[in-house]
Design an enzyme around this catalytic site. Structure first.
Site, short mmCIF file in Angstrom:
data_model
loop_
_atom_site.label_atom_id
_atom_site.label_comp_id
_atom_site.label_asym_id
_atom_site.label_seq_id
_atom_site.Cartn_x
_atom_site.Cartn_y
_atom_site.Cartn_z
N ARG A 26 -10.63 -3.37 3.16
CA ARG A 26 -10.72 -3.30 1.70
C ARG A 26 -9.53 -3.96 1.03
O ARG A 26 -9.63 -4.47 -0.08
CB ARG A 26 -10.87 -1.86 1.23
CG ARG A 26 -9.81 -0.88 1.72
CD ARG A 26 -10.19 0.54 1.34
NE ARG A 26 -9.26 1.54 1.84
CZ ARG A 26 -9.35 2.14 3.03
NH1 ARG A 26 -10.34 1.81 3.86
NH2 ARG A 26 -8.48 3.07 3.40
N THR A 41 -6.92 3.58 -2.39
CA THR A 41 -6.71 2.19 -1.98
C THR A 41 -7.78 1.24 -2.49
O THR A 41 -7.47 0.18 -3.05
CB THR A 41 -6.63 2.11 -0.44
OG1 THR A 41 -5.50 2.86 0.01
CG2 THR A 41 -6.49 0.68 0.03
N HIS A 47 1.43 8.15 5.12
CA HIS A 47 0.53 9.27 5.41
C HIS A 47 1.03 10.09 6.59
O HIS A 47 0.89 11.31 6.61
CB HIS A 47 -0.88 8.76 5.69
CG HIS A 47 -1.69 8.51 4.45
ND1 HIS A 47 -2.11 9.53 3.64
CD2 HIS A 47 -2.15 7.36 3.91
CE1 HIS A 47 -2.80 9.02 2.63
NE2 HIS A 47 -2.84 7.70 2.76
N HIS A 101 -2.77 11.12 -1.68
CA HIS A 101 -2.71 10.59 -3.05
C HIS A 101 -4.11 10.63 -3.64
O HIS A 101 -5.10 10.50 -2.93
CB HIS A 101 -2.18 9.16 -3.06
CG HIS A 101 -2.83 8.28 -2.03
ND1 HIS A 101 -4.01 7.62 -2.25
CD2 HIS A 101 -2.47 8.00 -0.76
CE1 HIS A 101 -4.36 6.95 -1.16
NE2 HIS A 101 -3.45 7.16 -0.23
N ASP A 152 0.83 -1.20 0.00
CA ASP A 152 0.00 0.00 0.00
C ASP A 152 0.88 1.26 0.00
O ASP A 152 1.71 1.44 0.87
CB ASP A 152 -0.89 -0.03 1.25
CG ASP A 152 -2.16 0.78 1.10
OD1 ASP A 152 -2.10 1.83 0.45
OD2 ASP A 152 -3.20 0.36 1.64
N LYS A 178 -6.13 -3.78 6.49
CA LYS A 178 -7.32 -3.04 6.05
C LYS A 178 -8.37 -3.98 5.49
O LYS A 178 -8.05 -4.89 4.71
CB LYS A 178 -6.94 -2.03 4.97
CG LYS A 178 -6.06 -0.89 5.41
CD LYS A 178 -5.83 0.05 4.23
CE LYS A 178 -4.95 1.22 4.60
NZ LYS A 178 -4.72 2.13 3.44
N ASP A 180 1.31 2.34 3.97
CA ASP A 180 0.42 3.46 3.71
C ASP A 180 0.25 4.31 4.96
O ASP A 180 0.28 5.54 4.90
CB ASP A 180 -0.92 2.95 3.22
CG ASP A 180 -1.88 4.07 2.85
OD1 ASP A 180 -1.64 4.74 1.83
OD2 ASP A 180 -2.86 4.28 3.59
#
Length: 557
Positions: A165, A81, A313, A494, A40, A163, A309
């Protein structure tokens, strides 16, 4: 001898033998296990920038023994994502698979929905609403779905990610299981799933949750090597990074045990490289207990490493934290490949590795280097636009939502007021073009088709536009412009179609894969057709990409 006396019986036995041999040969040409790895928020240059510090068994092994597509890009907007994971595994774009963002405005419900939200299922392993998830909103099949159908559901599919997802969308609709980590909103720290897949957690997952492995990562995160050797990053102390609650600066070391209470409990593990370690722990356990790759019917394991990710971030691409996270991730990949060598067998499995999007440096850092960048206040913009429409049409709140650089208008109110929808769209579009930092604005047609000329940017927007789910107006920022939120003022974000968001790694490695590299442009939608071609199965039903023939090993007859 008895077969020679009965020619018919002999021929039947011979045909049966040849059929079995043909089946075995057919199976032997396929990998026993396909592992799809998504890192990610991995920029392509993380492969090259940190390469001298990687070991020989992770990223370098993939590049040394496999195939490196060095010019691989996303071919749609927005680069988020949810859409990223869906596009990698379906071989198509949001235009078709319908995952147009991590969240979007549901026109029927009149509110934002998450890309894997499913209120019809029940959480398994938790009481959290984060367990009410499934792939129901994804409209197309994945290559894992097609493998399940091809093998008469004998080939297993399991998806794993911190995550939801990242676990759910790659595994598809027919997966045996998808597991994600219950870390948000002071979660339980358990690996969980939903009733879409099963009625209760398998015993091995229960045992893993009770083992204390997750809790063991509440420890100090210091740099893997002497911090003075991290020359591929900026200084550890700077003003461009998020500071965890309980610390005065965003600098090493990070005592996760001391910080957990003020930073969401298990969430802080996800925001450190130890979240990737936990993911590897769980993935290896799944390979072992689910006997993935144990026979000649191809199984599929999808692994999405999410902590990259989270760290990105928080700290941004130029941080020591990101560099350290990737050096540690390299060791996790080596640990995973070693386990695959032992449990499935060298040369019997195949792995691909890519990312769901990349990321730029934060605007404040770029501005400090005199590179054009900025922050845009979307909340203020929406209020100003609604005030503008109120003054012009005497109707309040005609803009219902702003999400993913899209505006959604209140069609019902516009119709009931006898106003012209297209006129209002054009009024809003023209007003948007007066804003600094907004570069381009597009409106959709009366039946919500994307309108715009045929250019590179317009093609990406068109590929990301779903006729039923996308908004009425799309706007595009100038390069290196973020939505202005407290969390976007440090770290990174992003969303765009620019190279800093679209250029991601694509590595293939293992059975059936050639050794080499290419600078030929490849698209993220080419991955699923390539895996389907390798397995000799149907392409995902909405795939628009092409198999990358040059990654295949040439077999000698």
């Amino acid at each position: 001898m008895k077969y020679m006396k009965n020619p018919i019986l002999f021929l039947l036995c011979l045909c049966s033998f040849l059929s079995i041999q043909a089946q075995n040969n057919n199976h032997n040409n396929r990998p026993k296990l396909v592992v799809g790895i998504v890192i990610d928020q991995m920029r392509y240059d993380y492969l090259t920038r940190f390469t001298e510090r990687y070991g020989e068994g992770g990223f370098k092994r993939m590049m040394r023994e496999g195939f490196n597509c060095q010019n691989n890009h996303f071919n749609y907007i927005p680069t988020k994502t949810g859409p990223g994971h869906a596009s990698i595994f379906t071989g198509t774009t949001p235009k078709y698979h319908g995952i147009i963002g991590n969240d979007w405005f549901d026109k029927k419900r009149g509110k934002n929905v998450n890309c894997v939200q499913d209120d019809t299922v029940t959480p398994i392993g938790t009481d959290s609403k984060d367990g009410k998830k499934s792939p129901i909103r994804m409209l197309n099949t994945t290559f894992a779905d097609e493998n399940r159908l091809f093998t008469q559901m004998k080939g297993k599919t399991i998806g794993i990610s911190l995550k939801h997802r990242g676990a759910i969308l790659p595994a598809g609709h027919t997966a045996n299981a998808a597991y994600w980590f219950d870390y948000d909103h002071d979660g339980t720290g358990n690996w969980i799933t939903s009733s879409f897949y099963m009625d209760g957690l398998p015993q091995w997952v229960k045992d893993f949750n009770e083992s204390g492995v997750a809790e063991s990562y509440f420890k100090t995160w210091n740099t893997l090597y002497d911090i003075q050797t991290y020359v591929e990053s900026g200084p550890d102390l700077n003003t461009f990074e998020r500071i965890f609650k309980g610390k005065e600066t965003a600098t090493f070391p990070y005592d996760l045990k001391a910080l957990k209470e003020d930073n969401g409990g298990f969430k802080i593990i996800a925001e450190s490289p130890f979240g990737n370690s936990l993911t590897t722990d769980f993935a290896i356990k799944a390979i072992d207990t689910e006997a993935l790759g144990a026979d000649f019917v191809t199984d599929v394991l999808t692994i999405s490493y999410s902590s990259t990710d989270k760290v990105g971030h928080d700290f941004g691409p130029n941080s020591v934290e990101v560099e350290d996270t990737y050096l540690r991730l390299d060791l996790e990949l080596e640990r995973l490949f070693t386990a695959l060598d032992e449990k499935v067998g060298k040369g019997e499995y195949m792995v691909f590795l890519t990312s769901d999007h990349a990321a730029p440096n934060v605007p404040s850092y770029l501005a400090s280097k005199r590179i054009p960048a900025g922050l845009f206040d979307e909340k203020a913009m929406r209020k100003e636009l609604n005030d503008f429409l109120l003054q012009k049409y005497n109707q309040s709140n005609l803009i219902l939502s702003r999400v993913n650089n899209q505006l959604f208008l209140d069609h019902q109110k516009i119709q009931e007021s006898g106003l012209n929808l297209e006129t209002i769209k054009n009024d809003v579009a023209n007003k948007l073009l007066t804003y600094e930092l907004i570069d381009k604005v597009f409106v959709t047609s009366a039946i919500n088709h994307f309108e715009g000329p045929n250019g590179y940017l317009e093609t990406l927007l068109r590929n990301g536009h779903n006729q039923k789910r996308s908004g009425d107006i799309l706007f595009v920022y100038e390069p290196a412009v973020f939505k202005d939120t407290p969390w976007n003022r440090t770290g990174t974000d992003h969303h765009s179609g620019l190279n800093y968001d679209t250029h991601v790694p694509l590595l293939f490695f293992g059975k059936g894969i050639a050794n080499g590299s290419t600078l030929q442009r490849t698209n993220i939608t080419d991955i699923a057709p390539t895996i389907s071609a390798l397995l000799n199965i149907s392409f995902p039903n909405g795939a628009i990409g092409n198999p990358l023939e040059f990654v295949f090993e040439v077999t000698q007859d």
